[in-house]
Design a protein around this motif. Structure first.
Motif, short mmCIF file in Angstrom:
data_model
loop_
_atom_site.label_atom_id
_atom_site.label_comp_id
_atom_site.label_asym_id
_atom_site.label_seq_id
_atom_site.Cartn_x
_atom_site.Cartn_y
_atom_site.Cartn_z
N LEU A 33 2.33 4.08 1.89
CA LEU A 33 1.54 3.24 2.40
C LEU A 33 2.24 2.27 2.29
O LEU A 33 4.24 2.20 1.92
CB LEU A 33 1.18 2.62 0.36
CG LEU A 33 0.19 3.82 -0.16
CD1 LEU A 33 -0.41 3.20 -1.26
CD2 LEU A 33 -0.94 3.78 0.60
N GLY A 34 2.19 0.81 3.52
CA GLY A 34 2.33 0.03 3.55
C GLY A 34 1.69 -1.10 3.10
O GLY A 34 0.84 -1.35 3.06
N VAL A 35 2.46 -2.05 2.88
CA VAL A 35 1.95 -2.98 1.32
C VAL A 35 2.70 -4.28 2.19
O VAL A 35 3.59 -4.15 2.73
CB VAL A 35 1.74 -2.78 0.62
CG1 VAL A 35 1.01 -1.29 -0.35
CG2 VAL A 35 3.48 -2.76 -0.46
N THR A 36 1.19 -5.43 2.04
CA THR A 36 2.17 -7.27 2.10
C THR A 36 2.46 -6.95 0.17
O THR A 36 2.02 -6.84 -0.41
CB THR A 36 1.34 -8.32 2.52
OG1 THR A 36 -0.03 -7.87 1.69
CG2 THR A 36 0.77 -8.11 3.73
N PRO A 37 4.26 -7.44 0.31
CA PRO A 37 5.19 -7.60 -0.93
C PRO A 37 4.25 -8.66 -1.53
O PRO A 37 4.60 -8.50 -2.84
CB PRO A 37 6.03 -7.54 -1.00
CG PRO A 37 6.62 -8.14 0.60
CD PRO A 37 5.13 -7.33 1.26
N ARG A 38 3.42 -9.35 -1.06
CA ARG A 38 3.96 -10.83 -2.09
C ARG A 38 2.57 -10.93 -3.16
O ARG A 38 1.41 -10.24 -2.92
CB ARG A 38 2.76 -11.79 -1.23
CG ARG A 38 2.68 -13.57 -1.80
CD ARG A 38 2.67 -14.27 -0.95
NE ARG A 38 2.18 -15.51 -1.30
CZ ARG A 38 1.39 -16.71 -0.55
NH1 ARG A 38 1.66 -16.47 0.47
NH2 ARG A 38 1.04 -17.31 -1.75
N SER A 39 2.77 -11.41 -4.48
CA SER A 39 2.04 -10.29 -5.72
C SER A 39 1.34 -9.44 -5.51
O SER A 39 -0.23 -9.15 -6.22
CB SER A 39 0.68 -11.38 -5.33
OG SER A 39 1.47 -12.44 -5.95
N LEU A 40 2.26 -8.51 -4.96
CA LEU A 40 1.47 -6.94 -5.04
C LEU A 40 0.48 -6.50 -6.35
O LEU A 40 0.17 -5.61 -6.55
CB LEU A 40 3.17 -6.34 -5.28
CG LEU A 40 2.74 -4.57 -4.65
CD1 LEU A 40 1.39 -4.44 -3.39
CD2 LEU A 40 3.11 -3.50 -4.33
N ALA A 41 1.33 -6.92 -7.40
CA ALA A 41 1.32 -5.54 -8.55
C ALA A 41 -0.16 -6.60 -9.22
O ALA A 41 -0.44 -6.08 -10.00
CB ALA A 41 2.56 -6.58 -10.15
N ARG A 42 -0.93 -7.79 -8.67
CA ARG A 42 -1.71 -8.37 -8.81
C ARG A 42 -2.97 -7.58 -8.35
O ARG A 42 -4.10 -7.91 -9.11
CB ARG A 42 -1.70 -9.90 -8.63
CG ARG A 42 -0.63 -10.38 -10.13
CD ARG A 42 -0.31 -11.34 -9.22
NE ARG A 42 -1.94 -12.61 -10.08
CZ ARG A 42 -1.90 -14.34 -9.72
NH1 ARG A 42 -1.36 -14.62 -9.61
NH2 ARG A 42 -2.84 -14.38 -10.35
N THR A 43 -2.51 -6.53 -7.14
CA THR A 43 -3.66 -5.98 -6.99
C THR A 43 -3.46 -4.73 -7.02
O THR A 43 -4.60 -4.18 -6.40
CB THR A 43 -3.98 -6.53 -5.49
OG1 THR A 43 -2.75 -6.56 -4.16
CG2 THR A 43 -4.37 -7.98 -5.24
N LEU A 44 -2.18 -4.09 -6.74
CA LEU A 44 -1.62 -3.06 -6.37
C LEU A 44 -0.79 -2.63 -7.39
O LEU A 44 0.56 -2.16 -6.72
CB LEU A 44 -1.82 -2.70 -4.38
CG LEU A 44 -1.72 -0.65 -4.69
CD1 LEU A 44 -3.09 -0.09 -4.98
CD2 LEU A 44 -1.56 -0.39 -3.33
N ASP A 45 -0.86 -2.30 -8.61
CA ASP A 45 0.86 -2.32 -9.20
C ASP A 45 0.96 -1.14 -9.21
O ASP A 45 0.38 0.10 -9.93
CB ASP A 45 0.04 -2.50 -11.02
CG ASP A 45 1.25 -2.26 -11.72
OD1 ASP A 45 2.56 -2.78 -11.04
OD2 ASP A 45 1.64 -1.84 -13.11
N PRO A 46 2.47 -0.59 -9.05
CA PRO A 46 3.18 0.40 -8.55
C PRO A 46 4.07 1.00 -10.24
O PRO A 46 3.72 2.36 -9.62
CB PRO A 46 4.12 0.36 -7.37
CG PRO A 46 4.13 -0.66 -7.46
CD PRO A 46 2.81 -1.53 -7.95
N ALA A 47 3.68 0.41 -10.73
CA ALA A 47 4.73 0.76 -12.64
C ALA A 47 6.11 0.75 -11.47
O ALA A 47 6.56 1.34 -11.71
CB ALA A 47 4.08 2.03 -12.98
N VAL A 48 6.66 -0.59 -10.99
CA VAL A 48 8.48 -0.41 -11.19
C VAL A 48 8.80 -0.34 -11.98
O VAL A 48 8.51 -1.10 -12.90
CB VAL A 48 8.17 -1.79 -10.60
CG1 VAL A 48 10.14 -2.67 -10.24
CG2 VAL A 48 7.14 -2.17 -9.09
#
Length: 859
Positions: free
Chosen positions: A603-618
């Motif tokens: 996946l390629g994602v825009t990182p800004r506020s990523l966990a609020r829309t798609l949380d990869p469980a960092v």
């Protein structure tokens, strides 16, 4: 002696032919079971052989460049060289499905080649026409088709604001606003339709200069079509163009970004290979297809050997006393072997030919299924020349050889024993017991090795472990049967006279019970490994995808511009927004010491506020640092690669470019989101064309998604969107082939269960009649047979589950980090099929012995 017997004696060499002919006629019921197993085995192997042959001949369909003598294109593959343990360096290759482009200066070089009438540059780029996705191309490139595109009305485009569209899109003189390039509103121009073409595909043709401008890659071409002078053969044209490109030292545009051992030589394609320049995913799909078919064929061969040998051995075991008697009355070992070999050969040849004939329609049906389910990439042709129909005859010969060798092995004991000792029963030897124990140990070791592997290597280790342990169980059948009866015997004896009879019969005939249990173990273990392995990964990936989903809405569709994520963030009621793109990377490495190139979905994602829309469980680090030159890595993949935060990962994008990226985070939900997370900009710049935009958005409490629909007319706005999840390119192919394989091989082994138990029941006719003469009524005998079938099913299911449990546990813990999982419905179906099969195969053949008030004496 009957007239037919005398004729066989004369024609077939005397006693041998007579014994074979009489044996085949006398034991029709036993050979019917062998015939079914051999025919189905030949059918399966023949179908896989046809599929493999067709895939080996497969090629990309030639459409756009069918009128060109040759096509100059970039190298759509990457290669990696490494030195295995104690060996010389080896090289592996993997296909690339993103366009590798040609430098524009190659056009003039090709035009100067003798015999070249014209060289036409071709480019393609995404556009949107009246809300629908389409492809833009220069009108000049229509010369490369087998028949130039026909205009139904109007004329070709010549000016910068003129276009030709397909039938039904617009009419001559209409003016269309067409978004292009990045697809944003600022990149929209109005064009005049100067012509309508008969092209059924959604293609918009521009003038040459306008098309190259809109493609947005100055100095780069998708491909160069070469039109040859009359009389110049394709091979001569290819050689001349090849020499000219080499003399000019031209490479494709990815050359500066490739690895040192990965050349970027321009290709000159002729014949069927021309389609590779158009359908980029077709050629790379052939190798995975061949690998899957080879894996299935190896499983079919192993299962076929087990099933056929079990069935043939049981058919001959019913005649052990007959063979021993022939030996005792003076038949020589040579005569016995020849008679049995000829008898089995007759049945095997006929059955194998029947299966080979049925392989052709079975292959055509399976190919139609693959195409219908979208498992075959667009543009991949799977030819079926008439001569390929003879391939199943080779696999039929293999089944005949297996049956013949089995027959010789089964009668070896009677053939080598002295006549005076031939009637004596022989217990299984210690060598068989030792071999079975060794195989069980090897299976357990293979499962342990699989726990240390990743991906395809772990799956292969699990399959190998299960098959090895099944073979070990087959060899240990009599001893396992005795052990099962020690557990089941006591409860059975408490169920009245029928239970006591069943327990006594099973205990006294451990070899017979072991032969009955073996195919049940085989079908249970094989189906469990195949179904539970994929189900466990799918179940865990779906769970991770649901856990990662945080977005309230998703915006997608042709009406969404590529800068939509910034515009959505500024809309009222939107708390966070993330653009998501799906892609593929190639990771070089080693598996079991051998070099490998593994294609992985990412996946390629825009990182800004990523966990609020798609949380990869960092787990470590932060995805806020994702930008070109960095990457986030799944924890399992990071462990496999041996990298930590701040380390660098070397991989290749799907356009061949090699990158060395710094790890800024590790995360847990890699099964759902892929082993690597890139910045949206990093991943999309390595794609042929930017993918359709999908933006995930979180809304503020009480906000409505109406503003999103208003801001992007024609866009699709999903409430509670489907969780984001990566899928491998060949997943559809693997899912369909796995389902077909489980159904076919599961059916094969069910027939083995049915055949083996039927043969056992047929051979027990005298025993059942004696029990009736001794006073047992039909009700008690039916109860006895039902309890025996229950014991067979229970022991087989238990041993099969235990056999599959170890490799499944190792695979599930390695690949998914959880215990194996199987949908309850599938588990219930396995149990139901085994129970019904064992019950019907035990009761139906015994109807003759149970019929009537008194048993009928047999001769």
């Amino acid at each position: 002696m009957k007239r037919g017997d005398r004729r066989d004696v004369v024609r077939g060499g005397g006693v041998v032919a007579l014994l074979a002919a009489r044996g085949a006629r006398t034991h029709r019921r036993a050979w019917a079971a062998v015939f079914a197993a051999l025919a189905l085995g030949s059918l399966l192997l023949g179908t896989l052989g046809l599929a493999a042959g067709s895939a080996a001949l497969g090629h990309a369909r030639v459409e756009r460049y069918a009128g060109a003598g040759a096509v100059v294109a970039g190298t759509q593959s990457t290669r990696y060289s490494a030195k295995p343990w104690g060996s010389e360096a080896r090289t592996v290759r993997a296909g690339l499905t993103e366009r590798v482009r040609v430098p524009a200066r190659a056009l003039e070089v090709v035009r100067q080649v003798p015999g070249v009438r014209a060289a036409v540059a071709d480019v393609a780029f995404p556009v949107t026409v009246r809300g629908s996705a389409a492809t833009g191309r220069p009108w000049e490139a229509t010369r490369l088709a087998s028949a130039p595109t026909r205009l139904l009305e109007g004329r070709p485009p010549t000016g910068a604001r003129e276009i030709v569209v397909g039938k039904g899109v617009a009419r001559t003189g209409d003016r269309l606003s067409i978004p292009y390039g990045t697809g944003s509103a600022t990149d929209t121009h109005t064009y005049t339709v100067t012509g309508v073409s008969a092209d059924a595909r959604r293609t918009v043709h521009f003038s040459r200069d306008e098309a190259h401008r809109l493609a947005g890659r100055p100095g780069e071409l998708d491909a160069i079509g070469v039109l040859a002078d009359s009389g110049v053969p394709d091979d001569v044209l290819r050689t001349r163009v090849r020499h000219a490109l080499d003399a000019a030292d031209l490479r494709d545009v990815s050359a500066p970004h490739r690895a040192d051992d990965d050349p970027a030589r321009l290709r000159v394609l002729t014949g069927d290979a021309r389609g590779e320049a158009e359908f980029l995913a077709a050629a790379p799909a052939r190798m995975p297809l061949l690998q899957v078919l080879a894996s299935l064929a190896s499983v079919v061969v192993l299962v076929g050997v087990l099933v056929v040998t079990s069935t043939v051995a049981q058919a001959l075991r019913q005649r052990a006393r007959e063979l021993a008697l022939l030996r005792a009355v003076g038949a020589t070992p040579w005569q016995l072997r020849r008679a049995v070999g000829r008898e089995v050969g007759r049945i095997a040849v006929l059955a194998a030919v029947v299966g080979a004939v049925g392989a052709v329609p079975a292959y055509l049906a399976s190919r139609a299924l693959l195409v219908g389910r979208g498992a075959v990439p667009e543009g991949l042709e799977l030819p079926f020349p008439p001569w390929l129909a003879a391939a199943p005859l080779g696999t039929a010969g293999l089944m005949v050889l297996i049956a013949w060798l089995t027959a010789l092995g089964c009668c070896a004991r009677a053939a080598r024993t002295r006549p005076a000792e031939a009637l004596r029963e022989e217990e299984p030897g210690s060598a068989r017991q030792l071999t079975g124990c060794v195989l069980l140990g090897l299976g357990a070791a293979s499962a342990g090795a699989g726990a240390l592997q990743h991906g395809a290597a772990a799956a292969a280790a699990a399959s190998a472990s299960a098959l090895t342990m099944v073979i070990g169980c087959a060899l240990l059948g009599p001893w396992l049967a005795r052990g099962a009866m020690r557990v089941l015997g006591a409860p059975m004896r408490r169920l009245g006279v029928g239970g006591r009879l069943a327990a006594s019969a099973c205990t006294a005939n451990a070899a017979r019970l072991g032969a009955a249990i073996t195919p049940v173990v085989l079908v249970t273990a094989f189906v469990l490994v195949q179904l539970a392995g994929g189900a466990t990964l799918g179940h865990e990936a779906a769970a991770q995808a649901r856990a990662a989903a945080r977005a309230d809405v998703a915006v997608s569709g042709p009406g969404v511009p590529y800068d939509a994520v910034e515009r959505i963030r500024r809309l009222p009621g939107v708390a966070a927004a993330t653009a998501v793109a799906h892609g593929t990377v190639v990771v070089p490495g080693k598996e079991l010491g051998e070099p490998s190139l593994e294609r992985l979905p990412v996946l390629g994602v825009t990182p800004r506020s990523l966990a609020r829309t798609l949380d990869p469980a960092v787990r470590e680090g932060s995805t806020d640092g994702l930008r070109p030159g960095t990457v986030a890595v799944g924890t399992d993949r990071a462990r496999t690669l041996g990298v930590r935060l701040g380390d660098h990962v070397q991989l290749r994008f799907d356009d061949g470019a090699e990158a060395r990226l710094r790890v800024v985070a590790t995360y847990e939900r890699a099964l759902a989101l892929g082993d690597f997370l890139f910045s949206y900009e990093e991943l999309t710049r390595h794609m042929t064309a930017p993918p359709p935009v999908r933006v995930l958005a979180e809304l503020t409490p009480g906000a409505s998604p109406t503003s999103l629909s208003t801001a992007f007319p024609g866009a699709r706005v999903e409430r509670d969107p489907v969780p984001e999840r990566v899928r491998a390119e060949d997943q559809a192919l693997g899912d369909v082939l796995t389902a077909v394989a489980v159904t076919a091989i599961g059916g094969f082994t069910v027939i083995a269960v049915l055949s083996t138990l039927t043969l056992i029941s047929v051979g027990r006719g005298p025993e059942l009649r004696q029990l009736r003469l001794a006073g047992a009524d039909r009700r008690r005998l039916r109860r006895m047979l039902l309890l025996e079938s229950a014991a067979t099913a229970t022991a087989g299911l238990s041993l099969g589950t235990a056999t599959a449990a170890l490799p499944l546990l190792a695979f599930a813990l390695s690949a998914a980090g959880r215990l194996p999982w199987l949908p309850p419905g599938q588990g219930a179906l396995i149990v139901a099929v085994v129970v019904l099969t064992t019950a019907s195969a035990t009761l139906l053949p015994a109807r003759g012995a149970l019929r009537g008030r008194y048993p009928v004496a047999t001769r």
